[in-house]
Design an enzyme around this catalytic site. Structure first.
Site, PDB file in Angstrom:
ATOM      1  N   ASP A  37      65.998  19.717  62.873  1.00 47.19           N
ATOM      2  CA  ASP A  37      66.994  20.713  63.264  1.00 47.19           C
ATOM      3  C   ASP A  37      68.062  20.174  64.205  1.00 47.19           C
ATOM      4  OD1 ASP A  37      65.113  20.533  65.158  1.00 47.19           O
ATOM      5  OD2 ASP A  37      64.507  22.638  65.135  1.00 47.19           O
ATOM      6  N   HIS A 240      81.018  -4.949  57.198  1.00 48.55           N
ATOM      7  CA  HIS A 240      80.692  -3.620  57.744  1.00 48.55           C
ATOM      8  C   HIS A 240      79.453  -3.652  58.641  1.00 48.55           C
ATOM      9  CE1 HIS A 240      83.082  -1.544  54.272  1.00 48.55           C
ATOM     10  NE2 HIS A 240      83.857  -2.018  55.220  1.00 48.55           N
ATOM     11  N   ASP A 257      85.346  -4.764  66.300  1.00 49.58           N
ATOM     12  CA  ASP A 257      86.279  -3.869  65.596  1.00 49.58           C
ATOM     13  C   ASP A 257      85.946  -2.469  66.093  1.00 49.58           C
ATOM     14  OD1 ASP A 257      87.685  -2.254  63.838  1.00 49.58           O
ATOM     15  OD2 ASP A 257      87.166  -3.412  62.049  1.00 49.58           O
ATOM     16  N   ASP A 268      92.456   1.612  65.738  1.00 44.19           N
ATOM     17  CA  ASP A 268      91.595   0.733  64.937  1.00 44.19           C
ATOM     18  C   ASP A 268      91.979  -0.705  65.284  1.00 44.19           C
ATOM     19  OD1 ASP A 268      90.105  -0.537  63.017  1.00 44.19           O
ATOM     20  OD2 ASP A 268      91.228   0.240  61.299  1.00 44.19           O
ATOM     21  N   HIS A 347      89.358  -9.124  51.895  1.00 44.31           N
ATOM     22  CA  HIS A 347      89.784  -7.723  51.997  1.00 44.31           C
ATOM     23  C   HIS A 347      91.302  -7.644  52.095  1.00 44.31           C
ATOM     24  CE1 HIS A 347      90.416  -8.116  56.374  1.00 44.31           C
ATOM     25  NE2 HIS A 347      89.245  -8.712  56.459  1.00 44.31           N
ATOM     26  N   HIS A 351      95.828  -0.783  55.960  1.00 43.97           N
ATOM     27  CA  HIS A 351      95.611   0.579  55.437  1.00 43.97           C
ATOM     28  C   HIS A 351      96.393   1.523  56.336  1.00 43.97           C
ATOM     29  CE1 HIS A 351      92.740   1.230  58.774  1.00 43.97           C
ATOM     30  NE2 HIS A 351      92.219   0.058  58.462  1.00 43.97           N
ATOM     31  N   HIS A 358      91.065   5.368  57.721  1.00 49.84           N
ATOM     32  CA  HIS A 358      91.744   4.974  56.471  1.00 49.84           C
ATOM     33  C   HIS A 358      92.500   6.232  56.057  1.00 49.84           C
ATOM     34  CE1 HIS A 358      88.650   1.572  55.574  1.00 49.84           C
ATOM     35  NE2 HIS A 358      89.377   1.347  56.647  1.00 49.84           N
ATOM     36  N   GLU A 382      95.543  -6.551  59.617  1.00 47.66           N
ATOM     37  CA  GLU A 382      94.232  -7.078  59.981  1.00 47.66           C
ATOM     38  C   GLU A 382      93.725  -8.199  59.083  1.00 47.66           C
ATOM     39  OE1 GLU A 382      90.947  -4.354  59.129  1.00 47.66           O
ATOM     40  OE2 GLU A 382      92.401  -2.792  58.664  1.00 47.66           O
ATOM     41  N   TYR A 386      86.391 -15.480  57.028  1.00 46.15           N
ATOM     42  CA  TYR A 386      84.940 -15.343  57.192  1.00 46.15           C
ATOM     43  C   TYR A 386      84.295 -16.511  56.443  1.00 46.15           C
ATOM     44  CZ  TYR A 386      87.058 -10.845  58.023  1.00 46.15           C
ATOM     45  OH  TYR A 386      87.902  -9.853  58.480  1.00 46.15           O
ATOM     46  N   ARG A 403      88.633 -11.803  62.740  1.00 47.05           N
ATOM     47  CA  ARG A 403      89.645 -10.841  62.289  1.00 47.05           C
ATOM     48  C   ARG A 403      90.449 -10.451  63.521  1.00 47.05           C
ATOM     49  NH1 ARG A 403      86.617  -7.783  59.751  1.00 47.05           N
ATOM     50  NH2 ARG A 403      86.099  -6.067  61.135  1.00 47.05           N
ATOM     51  N   GLU A 405      93.201  -7.436  64.451  1.00 42.77           N
ATOM     52  CA  GLU A 405      93.736  -6.196  63.863  1.00 42.77           C
ATOM     53  C   GLU A 405      94.536  -5.407  64.895  1.00 42.77           C
ATOM     54  OE1 GLU A 405      90.712  -3.330  62.663  1.00 42.77           O
ATOM     55  OE2 GLU A 405      92.168  -2.293  61.393  1.00 42.77           O
TER      56      GLU A 405
HETATM   57  N1  GLY Z   1      87.585  -0.366  61.241  1.00 46.51           N
HETATM   58  C1  GLY Z   1      87.806  -0.107  59.880  1.00 46.51           C
HETATM   59  C2  GLY Z   1      88.852  -0.964  59.323  1.00 46.51           C
HETATM   60  O1  GLY Z   1      89.335  -1.863  59.989  1.00 46.51           O
HETATM   61  O2  GLY Z   1      89.295  -0.775  58.223  1.00 46.51           O
HETATM   62 MN    MN Z   2      91.363  -1.260  59.883  1.00 50.28          MN
HETATM   63 MN    MN Z   3      89.083  -2.028  62.089  1.00 49.93          MN
END
Ligand code: GLY
Ligand code: MN
Ligand code: MN
Length: 437
Positions: A37, A240, A257, A268, A347, A351, A358, A382, A386, A403, A405
């Site tokens: 619950d 991720h 991140d 982000d 990637h 975005h 996103h 970003e 890797y 990365r 970003e």
């Molecule tokens: N933190 C999610 C992205 O960078 O897309």
């Molecule tokens: Mn991002």
């Molecule tokens: Mn990110």
């Protein structure tokens, strides 16, 4: 800092103009169970929030276009038993007054009212996503009217996806939205600085995550915009990664991140830095390459450029660097055409960013060409590299995941970097790591 309530009303008026003689129905999300619950903390649906600012679960808004334009909200009734356990409810009367709706009714009467309201229109706009229960509800209202056909009732003939109109609105930010997103970026940048200062070998990733959350909340951003990634060493090569449960080792990099949510708006930001406070020579080579690709990509954030231009600029720079470092073999054209760089950069570079991390917004036109950037779009830049263990790669590079970003707003002049405060030059970050560890 919060948007003025009149902004939400203006958005509804704008949408009413755009849909013409039709009705738009926008549902808020429901509470989501976590286990037995207990529930996850409630978060409004982003479309519902964008057009109402109203914070209660399950509420529904109807925007009735045509001659008699009006906006109606359905929400829970006041209920002392419920409120003792869960907090105050507005109730319809206060909801209408505080959130500037023309009319408001109890959710208990939604089916009855909705059936009548939609019978006046041939077109219904709603967000067509994978929420079947909202679609079923609208279908049941249409079905009710069909049953009443012989008594003269009419029913809509078309359900149209609201996303294309709403996404267009959401993807061009107003000055007020940009101000909040800048603040969200400032708070998240402060959190990254705190994380850098608190980093020391021997600590755990989750302890650094705690520092990020501390800074978010101390500054009034009560939620992260998404699950923070605090990835040391090889974990940085898991795109991720959110377990955040490993010990920080002296020789490794730490990729963070993390962004926060302020009045619904996300930041982000990713930064990567050496846990020891000093990059090794191969770490530094890869870092400088990713940074240079990121700066080249940011330079392409201009009105009229294609959404894909920053990505293409980043890739060109990464390919040049990967060949120089002998991580990719072959000519520039070969590495690009055979996409050999994808082993290390798999990637996209960008975005949209806004209420959703996103965010809503098209990436391509109907003819499949990339969309053009316009003033007050906000997007992330970003790029990353890797490098997983691989016998074709010198060992010094194994498990380096980097990365960088930033959140960037398109302007008529130079790009407005909303996450500017988070340091990213080698010199700047090396000078603060571990200084408050
Ligand atoms: N933190 C999610 C992205 O960078 O897309
Ligand atoms: Mn991002
Ligand atoms: Mn990110």
């Amino acid at each position: 800092m919060k948007l003025d309530i009149s902004i939400y009303k203006n958005r509804r008026d704008d949408l009413l103009d755009k849909i013409g003689d039709a009705v738009a129905i926008i549902f808020n999300s429901h509470h989501v169970p976590r286990n037995r619950d207990s529930e996850f903390k409630f978060r409004s649906d982003s479309y519902f929030h964008y057009f109402s600012g109203f914070p209660e679960a399950e509420s529904v808004i109807f925007l009735c276009g045509g001659k008699e334009k009006k906006s109606i909200i359905f929400c829970k009734d006041k209920n002392i038993e419920y409120e003792i356990w869960n907090g105050e409810l507005h109730g319809p009367a206060k909801a209408a007054k505080d959130y500037l709706f023309d009319e408001a009714y109890s959710l208990e009467r939604l089916d009855e009212f909705a059936t009548k309201l939609i019978s006046k229109f041939s077109k219904v706009f709603m967000v067509l996503d994978d929420n079947d229960s909202n679609k079923n509800r609208v279908h049941s209202w249409i079905g009710n009217n069909k049953k009443l056909k012989r008594s003269g009732s009419r029913s809509p003939e078309m359900i149209i996806d609201l996303s294309s109109i709403a996404d267009q609105m959401r993807s061009v930010k107003s000055e007020d939205e940009i101000n909040i997103m800048k603040l969200s970026g400032d708070i998240a940048s402060k959190a990254h600085i705190r994380a850098m200062k608190k980093t020391k070998p021997g600590k755990y990733e989750y302890q650094i995550e705690a520092e990020l959350l501390y800074e978010f909340m101390q500054n009034g951003a009560l939620d992260p915009a998404y699950q923070s990634i605090v990835a040391s060493g090889k974990n940085a090569c898991i795109l991720h990664y959110i377990k955040n449960d490993q010990k920080l080792l002296d020789k490794d990099l730490l990729l963070i991140d993390a962004g926060c949510e302020l009045d619904g708006y996300a930041s982000d930001i990713t930064r990567t830095f050496p846990i020891s406070g000093k990059f090794s020579s191969s770490q530094k080579d890869v870092y400088e390459l990713v940074l240079s690709a990121q700066l080249k990509a940011i330079d392409k954030v201009k009105p009229g450029n294609l959404f894909t231009d920053p990505h293409d600029a980043a890739i060109d720079e990464l390919i040049r660097g990967l060949i120089d470092l002998d991580l990719c073999q072959g000519s520039f054209d070969e590495v690009r055409d055979k996409q050999l760089y994808k082993e290390f950069f798999m990637h996209r570079t960008s975005h949209w960013l806004g209420l959703d991390v996103h965010d809503a917004g098209e990436y391509t036109n109907p003819d499949s060409t990339p969309i053009k950037l316009t003033k007050n779009n906000v997007l992330t830049i970003e790029p990353g590299l890797y490098i997983r263990p691989n016998e074709n790669v010198p060992k010094d590079f194994w498990n380096i995941g980097i990365r960088i970003e930033d959140d960037v707003c398109v302007t008529d002049n130079s790009p407005n970097i909303l996450s500017q405060m988070a340091p990213k030059s080698v010199k700047d970050i090396e000078s603060i790591i571990g200084t408050d560890g």
